[in-house]
Design an enzyme around this catalytic site. Structure first.
Site, PDB file in Angstrom:
ATOM      1  N   HIS A 181     -25.808  59.922  10.643  1.00  0.00           N
ATOM      2  CA  HIS A 181     -26.217  58.917   9.824  1.00  0.00           C
ATOM      3  C   HIS A 181     -27.516  58.072  10.056  1.00  0.00           C
ATOM      4  CE1 HIS A 181     -26.193  54.188   8.619  1.00  0.00           C
ATOM      5  NE2 HIS A 181     -26.140  54.914   7.559  1.00  0.00           N
ATOM      6  N   THR A 239     -14.793  49.259   6.331  1.00  0.00           N
ATOM      7  CA  THR A 239     -14.802  50.952   5.869  1.00  0.00           C
ATOM      8  C   THR A 239     -14.450  51.296   4.635  1.00  0.00           C
ATOM      9  OG1 THR A 239     -13.833  50.894   8.095  1.00  0.00           O
ATOM     10  CG2 THR A 239     -14.084  52.991   6.778  1.00  0.00           C
TER      11      THR A 239
END
Length: 349
Positions: A181, A239
């Site tokens: 990421h 999340t």
């Protein structure tokens, strides 16, 4: 913040090897993903689209190579050099004040980016279905231009997430998801800002800035200590919010295939591809951290990876064979306030 020589401590060699082999597993993928995005940007974006002349003199915007070098240096630093420098040193115990300040800054910075990109188009005049980039010098176009540039710059600030993990020797948090990421975002954002600093593809930055505002607020609260821990029950939903963000970005990109819209497909499909990859990685983490939570303790959290807080319950780790790192603990008390370690290897995404 550099540890003194007096902080050195002996660590069993097999523990060091296990930690480093696990962290080093993310090195090649971080470098590969950064290089892949660089090549894609050169071949399918830079060769077919004209760069925005309004940013010719801006810092780092003349060429993507400095951004790529910084991304590779980040990967090598946090997955190879940093862990080796810290191998025989104790985790730094004075990080909490810095983490509180850092997370507070990220909350304000992320909210400002969301607000600016919203006022630059997404909360004012942009069409959610089809929005070409405006390269003019109108106030709204310039506002979005500056918002996209500072969003790109924020990807370098995010590197500090992993620096805190290295200094605190929380190597299990430096996961494949985390490294991939952080390593691909600067390079891909460089091409986005240089060639499409506005319009359809900027919805990703707008949504992501909102998610980062919520995410860093969570980490700010977590860094404040045990007193606020009862109020952090919503990490599972954080999340979920991150995954919903990627789904929305994918739908927003794919729907262009069914309408006529003057938006470069090179950028939209690039954004869609990255969103799809992140959705798979985040879904894998979600399954490991929450769906299996009946057998796996809830000790992890997500920052493109995991919890920053140093205020989790102490865990006694077993000395294990080379290449293995044990994480997790049973809810049975063991000794003086410590939990018993559980024989479960750390997942590698």
């Amino acid at each position: 913040m550099t540890p003194s020589s007096g902080s050195l401590m002996p660590i069993p060699q097999h523990d060091i090897t296990g930690v480093l082999s696990t962290v080093n597993g993310s090195t090649k993928w971080g470098i590969f993903i950064s290089f892949f995005n660089l090549v894609y940007g050169y071949l399918l974006v830079a060769s077919q689209l004209r760069p925005d002349p309004r940013q010719d003199s801006w810092l780092l915007m003349r060429s993507p190579l400095p951004t790529y070098v910084l991304s590779v240096a980040y990967v090598v630093g946090v997955t190879w050099l940093g862990p080796r420098l810290m191998a025989y040193r104790k985790p730094m115990e004075s990080l909490r004040p810095f983490m509180v300040v850092y997370n507070a800054f990220q909350v304000v910075f992320s909210f400002w980016l969301m607000y600016e990109s919203g006022m630059g188009g997404w909360l004012t005049s942009y069409d959610i279905r089809c929005q070409p980039c405006d390269f003019s010098d109108s106030p709204e176009a310039l506002r979005m231009l500056h918002a996209t540039y500072w969003y790109y710059f924020s990807k370098f600030v995010d590197f500090l997430d992993t620096v805190f993990f290295v200094l605190g020797k929380k190597y299990e948090h430096i996961s494949l998801l985390h490294v991939v990421h952080h390593s691909l975002m600067p390079v891909s954002m460089w091409f986005g800002v240089r060639y499409q600093p506005g319009g359809h593809s900027t919805l990703m930055g707008f949504l992501n800035s909102f998610v980062h505002t919520v995410m860093y607020l969570y980490y700010l609260l977590a860094a404040l200590g045990p007193r606020v821990r009862p109020y952090l029950w919503w990490k599972k939903y954080l999340t979920t919010l991150q995954m919903l963000q990627f789904i929305a970005i994918m739908i927003h990109s794919v729907q262009l295939a069914f309408i006529e819209c003057k938006v470069p497909t090179q950028i939209t499909w690039w954004v869609c591809g990255n969103a799809c990859m992140f959705l798979v990685l985040f879904a894998s983490f979600y399954q490991q951290a929450y769906i299996r939570e009946m057998t796996t303790p809830r000790h992890m959290d997500l920052i493109g990876g995991f919890n920053q807080s140093s205020n989790v319950s102490r865990v006694t780790r077993l000395e294990v064979p080379r290449g293995d790192i044990l994480t997790g603990c049973r809810r049975k008390m063991c000794g003086e306030g410590q939990f018993c370690p559980r024989m479960r290897p750390t997942p590698v995404d």
